[in-house]
Design a protein around this motif. Structure first.
Motif, PDB file in Angstrom:
ATOM      1  N   MET A  15       0.843  -1.146  -0.021  1.00  0.00           N
ATOM      2  CA  MET A  15      -0.040  -0.055   0.080  1.00  0.00           C
ATOM      3  C   MET A  15       0.764   1.077   0.070  1.00  0.00           C
ATOM      4  O   MET A  15       0.504   2.210  -0.728  1.00  0.00           O
ATOM      5  CB  MET A  15      -0.723  -0.154   1.334  1.00  0.00           C
ATOM      6  N   PHE A  18       2.099   1.781  -3.311  1.00  0.00           N
ATOM      7  CA  PHE A  18       1.144   2.316  -4.395  1.00  0.00           C
ATOM      8  C   PHE A  18       0.962   3.851  -4.073  1.00  0.00           C
ATOM      9  O   PHE A  18       1.177   4.661  -5.158  1.00  0.00           O
ATOM     10  CB  PHE A  18      -0.192   1.576  -4.281  1.00  0.00           C
ATOM     11  N   LEU A  19       0.892   4.213  -2.780  1.00  0.00           N
ATOM     12  CA  LEU A  19       0.520   5.607  -2.611  1.00  0.00           C
ATOM     13  C   LEU A  19       1.664   6.523  -3.132  1.00  0.00           C
ATOM     14  O   LEU A  19       1.371   7.870  -3.077  1.00  0.00           O
ATOM     15  CB  LEU A  19       0.308   5.991  -1.029  1.00  0.00           C
ATOM     16  N   VAL A  25      -2.265   6.256  -8.521  1.00  0.00           N
ATOM     17  CA  VAL A  25      -3.316   6.644  -7.816  1.00  0.00           C
ATOM     18  C   VAL A  25      -4.221   7.351  -8.871  1.00  0.00           C
ATOM     19  O   VAL A  25      -5.359   7.271  -8.837  1.00  0.00           O
ATOM     20  CB  VAL A  25      -2.567   7.840  -6.771  1.00  0.00           C
ATOM     21  N   THR A  28      -6.125   4.927 -11.041  1.00  0.00           N
ATOM     22  CA  THR A  28      -6.980   4.008 -10.203  1.00  0.00           C
ATOM     23  C   THR A  28      -8.256   4.835  -9.866  1.00  0.00           C
ATOM     24  O   THR A  28      -9.355   4.291  -9.972  1.00  0.00           O
ATOM     25  CB  THR A  28      -6.352   3.675  -9.089  1.00  0.00           C
ATOM     26  N   PHE A  29      -8.200   5.877  -9.409  1.00  0.00           N
ATOM     27  CA  PHE A  29      -9.321   6.642  -8.909  1.00  0.00           C
ATOM     28  C   PHE A  29     -10.120   7.609  -9.789  1.00  0.00           C
ATOM     29  O   PHE A  29     -11.348   8.015  -9.883  1.00  0.00           O
ATOM     30  CB  PHE A  29      -8.865   7.523  -7.526  1.00  0.00           C
ATOM     31  N   THR A  73      -7.361  -2.551 -12.906  1.00  0.00           N
ATOM     32  CA  THR A  73      -6.421  -2.160 -11.909  1.00  0.00           C
ATOM     33  C   THR A  73      -5.577  -3.524 -11.267  1.00  0.00           C
ATOM     34  O   THR A  73      -4.528  -3.395 -11.337  1.00  0.00           O
ATOM     35  CB  THR A  73      -7.407  -1.597 -10.630  1.00  0.00           C
ATOM     36  N   ARG A  77      -1.752  -3.915 -11.927  1.00  0.00           N
ATOM     37  CA  ARG A  77      -0.981  -3.805 -10.991  1.00  0.00           C
ATOM     38  C   ARG A  77      -0.117  -5.142 -10.255  1.00  0.00           C
ATOM     39  O   ARG A  77       1.036  -5.059 -10.284  1.00  0.00           O
ATOM     40  CB  ARG A  77      -1.732  -3.262  -9.821  1.00  0.00           C
ATOM     41  N   ASN A 112      -5.262  -4.440  -3.239  1.00  0.00           N
ATOM     42  CA  ASN A 112      -6.085  -4.266  -4.699  1.00  0.00           C
ATOM     43  C   ASN A 112      -7.696  -4.087  -4.338  1.00  0.00           C
ATOM     44  O   ASN A 112      -8.373  -3.369  -4.870  1.00  0.00           O
ATOM     45  CB  ASN A 112      -5.847  -5.348  -5.897  1.00  0.00           C
ATOM     46  N   LEU A 115      -8.258  -0.833  -2.724  1.00  0.00           N
ATOM     47  CA  LEU A 115      -8.434   0.214  -3.562  1.00  0.00           C
ATOM     48  C   LEU A 115      -9.515   0.230  -4.630  1.00  0.00           C
ATOM     49  O   LEU A 115     -10.111   1.287  -4.896  1.00  0.00           O
ATOM     50  CB  LEU A 115      -7.099   0.135  -4.397  1.00  0.00           C
TER      51      LEU A 115
END
Length: 256
Positions: A15, A18-19, A25, A28-29, A73, A77, A112, A115
């Motif tokens: 995590m 990823f951040l 990011v 994904t969002f 995703t 990933r 995952n 997220l």
């Protein structure tokens, strides 16, 4: 260290990684939200029940928008992460620790899932802002995480078999793009040739689409006649997730 503690430690590290990646990011969002702005906000749907593209009400396409994160995703990933670990010989180092390949994949699947659930909530809010009408169903709490695990397993398979990280990303995109449009998401089955429609059942994503649509879109529930359609697709999705996770974990090259 217990199994749960090992999974939690690996998940926390994944995590944080990823951040730190701002591009990951964003895609994904916010990339799925951009799709909603374009197709649900600007293009708009007709809601006339015709057979053309985007001829159904906006709520009909909820599975399609959710599929953009449920599918892309985990494939990209996990696939790239497995390939990166192979190239850097990280699996050889991990094989000297108590962590197992199944625990490693479980940790990354958990990240995952977290997220994708967060991104899915953002997508639902964005769709509501466009005036979309659909039912909130508890089945969403099943289909989104279980399908995410399914494609984490597929991503692990691709990352284990592909030639390097670039190959894993290319394979992920090469599989995800056709699946996105050939799984009763944005394109209704009636638009495909009659001979091709039985082949839709080959796609693992189609069971996610059918289940979510039957659970959340009133007209689809009416057409199905009962919740059995939802339960059947849920059972198939769960079975595929177990198989994909098992095979993906087994193929991870823990030692070279």
């Amino acid at each position: 260290m217990s199994r749960l503690a090992r999974i939690r430690a690996e998940a926390a590290g994944a995590m944080r990684t990823f951040l730190r990646r701002r591009t990951a990011v964003f895609f994904t969002f916010f990339f799925p939200v951009v799709l909603i702005v374009i197709f649900a906000g600007l293009v708009r749907t007709q809601g006339g029940g015709g057979a053309g593209l985007f001829s159904e009400p906006t709520g009909y396409y909820l599975p399609a928008y959710l599929a953009t994160v449920v599918l892309f995703t985990p494939l990209s990933r996990v696939g790239s992460e497995v390939a990166r670990h192979r190239e850097d010989n990280r699996f050889e180092k991990l094989s000297t620790t108590p962590l197992t390949r199944a625990e490693w994949l479980a940790a990354h699947a958990l990240v995952n899932v977290a997220l994708i659930v967060a991104a899915s909530l953002l997508l639902v809010v964005a769709l509501l802002l466009t005036g979309a009408s659909f039912e909130f169903s508890p089945w969403l709490a099943f289909f989104v995480p279980v399908s995410s695990v399914l494609f984490c397993g597929v991503g692990a398979i691709l990352g284990s078999l592909a030639e390097g990280q670039d190959g894993a990303i290319a394979a992920s995109n090469g599989i995800a793009l056709p699946l996105l449009f050939l799984s009763e998401t944005f394109v209704q089955p009636a638009l495909f040739p009659e001979w091709f429609r039985p082949l839709l059942d080959v796609s693992p994503l189609v069971y996610f689409s059918r289940g979510v649509r039957a659970a959340t879109f009133p007209e689809a529930i009416e057409a199905a006649g009962s919740s059995g359609v939802v339960a059947t697709n849920a059972a198939v999705t769960l079975g595929l997730a177990v198989v994909a996770f098992t095979v993906g974990a087994a193929l991870i090259p823990w030692t070279e």
